[in-house]
Design an enzyme around this catalytic site. Structure first.
Site, PDB file in Angstrom:
ATOM      1  N   ARG A1023       0.712  -1.180  -0.037  1.00  0.00           N
ATOM      2  CA  ARG A1023       0.069   0.035  -0.007  1.00  0.00           C
ATOM      3  C   ARG A1023       0.913   1.249  -0.038  1.00  0.00           C
ATOM      4  O   ARG A1023       1.815   1.463   0.841  1.00  0.00           O
ATOM      5  CB  ARG A1023      -0.975  -0.214   1.221  1.00  0.00           C
ATOM      6  CG  ARG A1023      -2.014   1.364   1.348  1.00  0.00           C
ATOM      7  CD  ARG A1023      -2.817   1.020   2.608  1.00  0.00           C
ATOM      8  NE  ARG A1023      -3.411  -0.111   2.489  1.00  0.00           N
ATOM      9  CZ  ARG A1023      -3.829  -1.007   3.619  1.00  0.00           C
ATOM     10  NH1 ARG A1023      -3.368  -0.229   4.938  1.00  0.00           N
ATOM     11  NH2 ARG A1023      -4.512  -1.830   3.858  1.00  0.00           N
ATOM     12  N   ARG A1092      -1.320   6.325   9.763  1.00  0.00           N
ATOM     13  CA  ARG A1092      -1.426   5.757   8.231  1.00  0.00           C
ATOM     14  C   ARG A1092      -1.726   7.111   7.261  1.00  0.00           C
ATOM     15  O   ARG A1092      -1.678   8.336   7.585  1.00  0.00           O
ATOM     16  CB  ARG A1092      -2.346   4.654   8.316  1.00  0.00           C
ATOM     17  CG  ARG A1092      -2.085   3.731   9.142  1.00  0.00           C
ATOM     18  CD  ARG A1092      -2.866   2.314   8.921  1.00  0.00           C
ATOM     19  NE  ARG A1092      -2.306   1.387   9.777  1.00  0.00           N
ATOM     20  CZ  ARG A1092      -3.027   0.191   9.634  1.00  0.00           C
ATOM     21  NH1 ARG A1092      -3.883   0.038   8.949  1.00  0.00           N
ATOM     22  NH2 ARG A1092      -2.629  -0.979  10.184  1.00  0.00           N
ATOM     23  N   LYS A1162      -3.284   0.975  15.062  1.00  0.00           N
ATOM     24  CA  LYS A1162      -3.325   1.914  13.941  1.00  0.00           C
ATOM     25  C   LYS A1162      -3.877   3.250  14.336  1.00  0.00           C
ATOM     26  O   LYS A1162      -4.736   3.163  15.254  1.00  0.00           O
ATOM     27  CB  LYS A1162      -3.946   1.196  12.854  1.00  0.00           C
ATOM     28  CG  LYS A1162      -5.662   1.164  13.278  1.00  0.00           C
ATOM     29  CD  LYS A1162      -6.235   0.110  12.047  1.00  0.00           C
ATOM     30  CE  LYS A1162      -6.286  -1.245  11.891  1.00  0.00           C
ATOM     31  NZ  LYS A1162      -6.910  -1.739  11.267  1.00  0.00           N
ATOM     32  N   LYS A1164      -5.338   6.728  12.246  1.00  0.00           N
ATOM     33  CA  LYS A1164      -5.914   7.301  11.055  1.00  0.00           C
ATOM     34  C   LYS A1164      -6.455   8.537  11.072  1.00  0.00           C
ATOM     35  O   LYS A1164      -7.268   9.075  11.961  1.00  0.00           O
ATOM     36  CB  LYS A1164      -7.030   6.369  10.432  1.00  0.00           C
ATOM     37  CG  LYS A1164      -6.547   4.742  10.190  1.00  0.00           C
ATOM     38  CD  LYS A1164      -7.692   3.983   9.637  1.00  0.00           C
ATOM     39  CE  LYS A1164      -7.198   2.530   9.519  1.00  0.00           C
ATOM     40  NZ  LYS A1164      -8.248   1.609   8.932  1.00  0.00           N
ATOM     41  N   CYS A1383     -14.662  -3.717   0.447  1.00  0.00           N
ATOM     42  CA  CYS A1383     -13.262  -4.152   0.819  1.00  0.00           C
ATOM     43  C   CYS A1383     -12.676  -5.201  -0.228  1.00  0.00           C
ATOM     44  O   CYS A1383     -13.501  -5.835  -1.041  1.00  0.00           O
ATOM     45  CB  CYS A1383     -12.812  -4.395   2.154  1.00  0.00           C
ATOM     46  SG  CYS A1383     -13.587  -5.987   2.684  1.00  0.00           S
ATOM     47  N   CYS A1389      -7.104 -11.226   1.477  1.00  0.00           N
ATOM     48  CA  CYS A1389      -7.130 -10.761   2.633  1.00  0.00           C
ATOM     49  C   CYS A1389      -7.145 -12.310   3.977  1.00  0.00           C
ATOM     50  O   CYS A1389      -8.149 -13.025   3.692  1.00  0.00           O
ATOM     51  CB  CYS A1389      -8.374 -10.009   3.067  1.00  0.00           C
ATOM     52  SG  CYS A1389      -8.513  -9.303   4.808  1.00  0.00           S
ATOM     53  N   CYS A1432     -12.891  -2.159   6.726  1.00  0.00           N
ATOM     54  CA  CYS A1432     -11.960  -1.390   5.887  1.00  0.00           C
ATOM     55  C   CYS A1432     -12.804  -0.553   5.072  1.00  0.00           C
ATOM     56  O   CYS A1432     -12.411   0.585   4.586  1.00  0.00           O
ATOM     57  CB  CYS A1432     -11.212  -2.379   4.988  1.00  0.00           C
ATOM     58  SG  CYS A1432      -9.924  -3.251   6.129  1.00  0.00           S
TER      59      CYS A1432
END
Length: 1530
Positions: A1023, A1092, A1162, A1164, A1383, A1389, A1432
């Site tokens: 990514r 991210r 994470k 965001k 997603c 995945c 996601c």
């Protein structure tokens, strides 16, 4: 029992039922595998009811139904079962008989029955029957509904008794208008078949291993006693019989079959009788057998049959011998004749037993009064002057002593009730002439055409390849055997064959040569009105064989000829197609692969002509093993390569689109025959692309369908002839390459392929691998003391595996000899030898075993031999009692563990400890149940109280991995150099996320690879970090190159507003990272426990304002970037560790913001620009809402914190949450404010439980005000009060828009963000072509779409032309589709529980008819789908969302806010497609009727009381619809 209360309505139904009851195997010949025949529908119904076969050895066995396409050499399917002693019947139309004549000769000496419905249905052609009359089969025919049942039964009984093949043929329309009949009683069928004869055949399989049955087999006559019914003659003299329209047999009273069967004497078993001096079977034997069968049938049901049936007066002088379908029509017309009619008092005779031809019986059947015989043959294609039936009758009658004076042949055409009398009058008037005319045609030559299911039709799916031909070659492409061609009366069945097409191409080549000769003459001396055509033609002649140049010149020639307008010019223009170097193709299916030596494939290869063949193979990989070994297709590729003069390619459009293009282009350029094999697997013509994709991937990945190109011309260029474009090849291809030394060349050229190519496909013996592993471990344990303990695990997510390994360690510490392995690694046959067995298994899907336990479970439950009386065992299961909230689904909770516990006990095993169950809903999850179960196990094994047990190290957590990683290095660099595996270690797999890449494996092929003993098909997702989603046109092309050269030829535009690549194997991972860096991008911090990719609304309508906001996203992203130099060190150095980065600078190793452990989870950030909330600003850890000042410029941002989407199904401690407002921050301070929020999360986030580590839980735990205070304390500033704003949408606006500066922007619809080429839509190629000329930028949207930005007016025409060419300007989609998002999920995945990206478009297509019906096509409804609850695609904010629960099952959520401001709530759990469609259709219908003006779907579901509003993430689980229902029921 079959037959009870069953009524038969058609001959095909009658025949299908008899074939089913009297066979072990029924070969059902169908128009296609997706289209049933008139037989197959009834066969499938019988099988679905599990009706047993009457001839099966086991009383409850149902026959095997083998469905075979009519053009796939169906009789090949007969050889194996008939040789193995299984009774086989075939149901088919007459279309297969002539192509199968070689097989018919070989099968004639075996008791096979072929039931043939003559075609065409409304006027059957008996040519197919007469053409195969000498193949050695017995032929029987029927003419009515009742007869079709009786003669079908006769055929089976006769085949069994005689040991010879029987063909039963009939007119399928003979039952039209007739009343239905009773199905034959099973006892009658059983009695007629004679089960003693059946068992004799079944007990004596024919030996031999040849592909075909031994041609030398001789059938001997059986002298078994066959008592005739008392008083019934085996044959009858001619007698006058009254005829009914429905049948021509005498209709005596039908006796009670029950009485008949019980009163008949018991049959005498002759199964062990040895017949002395058995003679070869003769026609007399056949006659004896068939009449005895008919005698028995007459006794049981009262209907009589004879080899020749006479109808009419015994004093008739004139008679018709009819070999055709209109028996009832002609017989009734004669019977009702008036005295003045020419055919009054005539007779009719028809052959029921056509072969063997019994001339003596014909003479017996004819009354002595007959003087003249008119032979009517319904044969359309006669190959001799005299018809075959006429010759039979002449030979028999003229050689006998009798009164017949005249025999006249007629060709019978189509007749009706209206034309039968004139037709018969013509017949008899001619017959009675002194010199009658032979071979008169009676009736119409052509019958009215009816659509036939057996006409060749190109399946829609197969157009994928022909569309590519059109795209590549355009008007140059010429498909000689196209079904669309006008072939002057030639049937499509013939014109589509390779032989016909090849002949057509040769003829076309001759015409081209003639055209060239005419052009040469015209260029020198032709008469034109001007000189221009001569010059143009002369120029064309000089480059006529150069495809590219001739294409360019051809347009000029056509222009000159058109302007000249002379007679000669017009002549040339009629053949202007020859001005271009045509790409000549034959297109066919895998049906061409069954008999290569006799097919047109051979002719093309042997000719050496420059002809291209595209052969499409549609056999799904999952069906390849089920195919009968004797009817498997030949490998056309190998066959062609052995010729040595042909270009050969094996391609698969659903695996590599670019390889298909390359192969077709090379085939076109090759000077000689070319064969392009094209894989397109499907079970039915309307198969979903998802099924085709998964089947293709399995076939290619495992070497069943290798991708390769073979070019003999390469040898002259010093290149290898063979190019492998996939990883594995099958055994036969490897052997061929070995012979030609090609494999060695290939392995030298690319050593990476060595390991894969050195293995023969299909030879990995899994059982041996299990045995070696287990035996080796046992040797290690031999020196230890203590009881043995075998611990087996089935694990999907790793918890069961971890428990099993820990249990093994504890067992060894207690002195036990422990073995730990996955269930599927264990050889099941050893289970009975074990002393103590422990099994720990998780629960997958709908109460299913994990992938690595499935094979073990099937082997155990299906075993009939396991004796576990000496085995002690205990089972522990991991599950979730709330995972299936509906009462009817509670059975799925811990089902694998419960099933194993029950089955092992049934096999006699003794429990060490009772079944233990771990429940995710317990306070400590599964550990609660486990902590109670493990002590009981040690107690039962006698090792509960052991002194001196070592302390166990705590499990390694993500925090441990980060601390030990040396600022994200780990041993990633070393792992990348390890070529023994495509994977990296588990710890490094966690660390690479910080570098922007995830290790994955292809789940479509996981099971198949495991079955072959291969590791998973590991690859990596990369990514990019792309703040604000803005890319230059050059960067777009560079990203496209990476996808083509290093990835899986596709790109994903993600919901994080960036590029994502899939399918990058380990050896290409570093080159891909470097290629991204050369494009002045990176992947650092695109994933992992860091900030991210920072998102920003693309806002095409206000470019100046967008640029100001976009600058903030870049500044925040750069400011919060990790400082480690590990990224540069690992990825951006060459093999000598020399830095090769283009963008970015190495920095020293410390993390001033993050520290050595980085963030708990994470993080965001997104920036929204009102009124558009296309970034879902409330779904992020930090949401920034841009505030515009009075001067139109950016002044700052309202900041929200604590949004987040990830949850765990049924774990109420986890939930989605929307961001809470902290206040306003000015533009210059925004990056610092974001930093301080992140630092509070760094210091106060939950690092002990990753499921509760996100900022949303920190904010909820501390409270908004307390959290805000901590941020302000670190910042040293206060948030201002939030500024007013409003949102009105969170979807994209598609199409062209002009901004305030006059620049143009176009938003493309990119469904679910997938950029790829297909045969129907070359999106990826089109966008690349646009990028080549685009002078502005691309903006990726948070909804996975794409904006072509900053286009000047003068550049519009060229861009619009390309958009139209590649269909990129198409926005004619439903608003529901335009508002949808999904997603990736399967296949890459690892967290996915269900399909998402590949399924949502399919679901929407199934809903669109309902949307149209309710007038909602233009109404935007936000629908999202994810494969798991990680969220996601931000499903929890959608108005309607589907979140994967298990494969094919989804939780359904309703009530999200259209502006992205409100969370939705669970409406239904674990529902599948049929329930989804039913629910959605009902809701959409209500919404269309009940909504208020401007009311959105999510708002309506709340107002209508369908769902309760979720006001905060902490009440997300409250008031769930299905829980309410259960409480009400309780």
């Amino acid at each position: 029992m079959a037959g009870a209360n069953t009524r038969i309505a058609t001959p095909e139904q009658a025949v299908a039922r008899i074939a089913y009851l009297a066979s072990d195997v029924v070969v059902s010949v169908q128009p296609s595998l997706a289209s049933d025949s008139e037989f197959s529908t009834h066969l499938k119904q019988l099988a679905s009811r599990k009706e047993p076969s009457l001839v099966a050895n086991a009383s409850d066995s149902i026959p095997e139904i083998q469905s075979v396409r009519h053009n796939a050499d169906p009789l090949l399917s007969v050889f194996t079962p008939i040789r193995s002693g299984r009774l086989v019947s075939v149901t088919t139309t007459s279309s297969i008989l002539l192509p199968s004549v070689a097989h018919l000769y070989k099968l004639a000496s075996f008791p096979v029955v072929i039931h043939v419905a003559l075609a065409p249905k409304n006027s059957p052609d008996y040519t197919a029957i007469t053409s195969i009359r000498n193949t050695g089969w017995t032929f029987l025919q029927s003419w009515s509904l009742q007869e079709s049942q009786d003669i079908a039964l006769t055929a089976h009984a006769l085949a069994i008794h005689s040991g010879k093949g029987v063909i039963h043929f009939f007119d399928p329309s003979s039952g039209a208008g007739a009343e239905s009949i009773e199905a034959a009683d099973a006892d009658v069928v059983r009695a007629i078949l004679n089960l003693d004869n059946v068992r004799r055949f079944q007990s004596g399989p024919i030996s031999g291993s040849e592909i075909y049955v031994n041609d030398g087999r001789v059938v001997l006559a059986s002298e078994q006693p066959e008592p005739l019914a008392g008083g019934v003659q085996a044959s009858s003299n001619a007698s006058e019989v009254e005829v009914e329209a429905s049948t021509i047999t005498s209709q005596s009273s039908v006796k009670s079959s029950q009485e008949s069967v019980t009163s008949s004497p018991p049959s005498v078993s002759t199964a062990t009788t040895i017949e002395a001096n058995a003679s070869v079977l003769t026609s007399d034997n056949i006659y004896k057998y068939v009449t005895s069968i008919w005698a028995k049938l007459s006794e049981l049901v009262g209907r009589q049959y004879n080899p020749f049936e006479w109808i009419g007066s015994t004093k008739a002088e004139n008679t018709v011998f009819l070999f055709g379908s209109d028996v009832a029509l002609i017989s009734n017309t004669i019977a009702n004749a008036k005295s003045a009619d020419a055919f009054a008092d005539a007779g009719l005779i028809v052959p029921r037993l056509y072969r063997p031809w019994l001339g003596a019986k014909l003479i017996e059947a004819l009354p002595k009064s007959v003087k003249r015989v008119a032979v009517l043959e319904q044969v359309s294609r006669r190959t001799t002057k005299w018809g075959p039936i006429l010759i039979d009758v002449l030979t028999s009658v003229k050689s006998a002593v009798g009164g017949v004076e005249t025999i006249v042949g007629y060709q019978l055409g189509y007749i009706t009730k209206d034309t039968v009398k004139p037709a018969l009058s013509t017949v008899f008037q001619n017959l009675t002439l002194e010199k009658p005319v032979q071979n008169l045609e009676i009736g119409e030559r052509e019958a009215p055409q009816e659509a036939s299911g057996y006409d060749l039709v190109k399946p829609k799916l197969e157009s994928s390849y022909t569309k590519i031909l059109d795209q590549l070659f355009g008007s140059r492409a010429f498909i000689a055997n196209s079904l669309d061609s006008d072939n002057a009366g030639i049937s499509s069945t013939i014109s589509a064959t390779p032989e016909y097409g090849f002949g057509s191409l040769l003829a076309r080549k001759e015409k081209k040569q003639k055209f060239i000769a005419e052009v040469q003459e015209a260029a020198s001396s032709g008469t034109f009105l001007t000189e221009a055509p001569k010059r143009a033609l002369a120029k064309w002649l000089s480059i006529a064989n150069d495809a590219k140049k001739s294409e360019e010149v051809a347009e000029d020639v056509v222009s000159k000829l058109s302007l000249d307008n002379s007679r000669l010019s017009k002549t040339f223009l009629q053949n202007k197609a020859f001005l271009r170097k045509q790409s000549l193709w034959l297109v066919g299916s895998d049906a061409w692969a069954y008999d290569l030596g006799n097919s047109g494939v051979h002719h093309v290869l042997a000719s050496g002509e420059n002809v291209n063949m595209l052969i499409i193979d549609s056999t799904p990989y999952s069906e390849r093993a089920a195919a009968d070994a004797n009817r498997r297709k030949k490998d056309i590729g190998l066959y062609a390569m052995n010729f040595g003069n042909a270009y050969v390619a094996s391609t698969a459009v659903y695996s590599s689109y670019t390889q298909v293009l390359q192969a077709m282009d090379e085939a076109d350029k090759f000077n000689g025959p070319s064969i392009v094999l094209a894989y397109l697997p499907y079970f039915g013509e309307h198969e979903s692309p998802l099924t085709v994709l998964t089947e293709t991937k399995r076939a290619v990945d495992l070497g069943y369908w290798p991708l390769y190109r073979w070019n003999p011309e390469n040898e002259n260029k010093g290149k290898p002839n063979f190019s492998l474009d996939s990883e594995r090849i099958k055994k036969e291809l490897k052997e061929f390459l070995d012979r030609d030394n090609q494999l060695t060349q290939l392995m030298r050229k690319d050593p990476h392929f060595g390991a894969a190519l050195a293995q023969d496909f299909g030879t990995e013996v899994r059982a041996q691998q299990k045995r070696k592993a287990k035996d080796a471990y046992n040797q290690l344990l031999e020196g230890l003391f203590g009881a043995p303990l075998t611990i087996l695990f089935g694990s999907d997510g790793g918890n069961a595996q971890s428990l099993a390994k820990r249990l093994g360690t504890r067992g060894r510490a207690r002195g036990l000899k422990t073995t730990v392995m996955a269930l599927d690694e264990y050889p099941v046959e050893d289970l009975a030898t074990e002393e103590n067995v422990v099994i720990i298994t998780s629960t997958a899907g709908q109460g299913e075993f994990p992938v690595n336990g499935m094979s073990f479970w099937h082997a155990v439950k299906d075993s009939t031999e396991l004796d576990l009386a000496s085995v002690r065992y205990s089972i522990f299961g991991l599950g979730d009692s709330h995972y299936w909230p509906r009462k009817e689904d509670k059975v799925y909770y811990n089902k694998p563990a419960k099933d194993l516990d029950r089955v092992l006990a049934n096999f006699g095993a003794t429990r060490l400890a009772d079944l233990g169950l771990g429940d995710d809903q317990d306070p400590d999850g599964y550990q609660t149940g486990y902590s109670e179960w493990e002590p009981k196990l040690w107690e039962a094994l006698g090792v509960a109280n052991v002194d001196g047990l070592p302390d166990e190290p705590p499990p390694i957590t993500n925090e441990d991995i980060k601390i030990a990683s040396n600022f994200l290095r780990g041993t990633i660099a070393e792992d990348l150099l390890d070529e023994s595996t495509g994977a990296i270690s588990a710890s490094n797999a966690q660390l690479t996320k910080f570098h922007g890449t995830y290790m994955q494996d292809d789940r479509d092929v996981r099971d198949e690879r495991k079955a072959q003993g291969l590791e998973p098909a590991y690859s990596f997702m990369i990514r990019c970090r792309l703040p604000g989603g803005v890319s230059t046109a050059k960067q777009w092309i560079q990203m496209d190159d990476i996808a083509n050269e290093l990835g899986n030829e596709t790109m994903k535009l993600t919901t994080r507003q960036t590029f994502q690549f899939h399918g990058i194997i380990k050896k290409k991972l570093k080159p891909a990272m470097q290629a991204i860096n050369r494009a002045l991008m990176d992947t650092l911090a695109a994933c992992g426990d860091v900030n991210r990719n920072v998102m920003c609304s693309p806002l095409p309508s206000q470019s100046v304002y967008h640029r100001e906001v976009y600058a903030s996203s870049v500044k925040i992203s750069e400011h919060l970037l990790p400082s480690t130099s590990a990224y540069h060190e690992i990825w951006l150095t060459d093999d000598n560790n020399k830095k090769t980065q283009v963008g970015g600078n190495a920095v020293q190793d410390f993390e001033p913001l993050y520290g050595p452990t980085y963030l708990p989870r994470k993080f965001k950030i997104s920036i929204a620009i009102p009124p558009h909330n296309d970034v879902d600003v409330y779904a992020h850890d930090i949401g920034l809402i841009a505030i515009k000042g009075s001067d139109g410029h950016l002044v700052g941002y309202n900041m929200t914190v604590g949004g987040g989407m990830g949850t765990t199904h049924n774990n109420k401690k986890t939930y989605p949450q929307t961001g809470r407002m902290l206040g306003f921050v000015k533009t210059p301070d925004v990056h610092i404010a974001c930093e301080k929020v992140m630092l509070v999360q760094r210091d106060h986030g939950n690092r002990k439980d990753r499921k509760n580590a996100r900022l949303k839980y920190t904010v909820d735990r501390l409270g908004v005000e307390d959290f805000k205070a901590k941020v302000e304390e670190l910042w040293g500033q206060k948030f201002e009060s939030a500024k007013p704003f409003h949102f009105d949408s969170n979807v994209d606006t598609f199409g062209w828009i002009k901004d305030e500066t006059g620049l143009n922007h176009f938003t493309f619809f990119i469904e679910n963000g997938r950029i790829e080429d297909t045969a129907d839509f070359q999106m990826k190629t089109g966008l690349r072509e646009i990028a080549k000329i685009h002078k502005g930028e691309f903006r990726l949207t948070p909804n996975q779409h794409l904006i072509l930005s900053n286009v000047k007016d003068e550049d519009l025409p060229a861009l619009k032309k390309l958009m139209a060419q590649y269909k990129l300007d198409n926005l004619h989609f439903s608003a529901l589709r335009l508002s949808s998002s999904a997603c990736v999920a399967f296949p890459t995945c690892g967290l996915a529980m269900a399909e998402s990206e590949r399924y949502l478009p399919v679901l929407i297509s199934k809903l669109e008819a309902c949307i149209e019906e309710n007038g909602l096509r233009q109404d935007s409804i936000v629908m999202r789908m994810t494969g798991c609850p990680n969220g996601c695609a931000r499903p929890w904010l959608a108005e309607v969302a589907f979140v994967g629960k298990a494969y094919g099952a989804y939780n359904m959520y309703l009530g999200g806010g259209y502006h992205g401001q409100r969370l939705n709530k669970l409406y239904r759990s674990s529902i599948k497609e049929d329930e989804i469609l039913e629910i959605m259709k009902g809701l959409l219908s209500r919404y269309a009727k009940e909504r208020e003006q401007g009311e959105r779907f999510g708002d309506w579901t709340i107002r209508a009381g369908i769902i309760k509003a979720t006001t905060d993430g902490q009440n997300f689980h409250d008031g769930v619809a299905e829980e309410d229902e259960e409480e009400e029921e309780a």
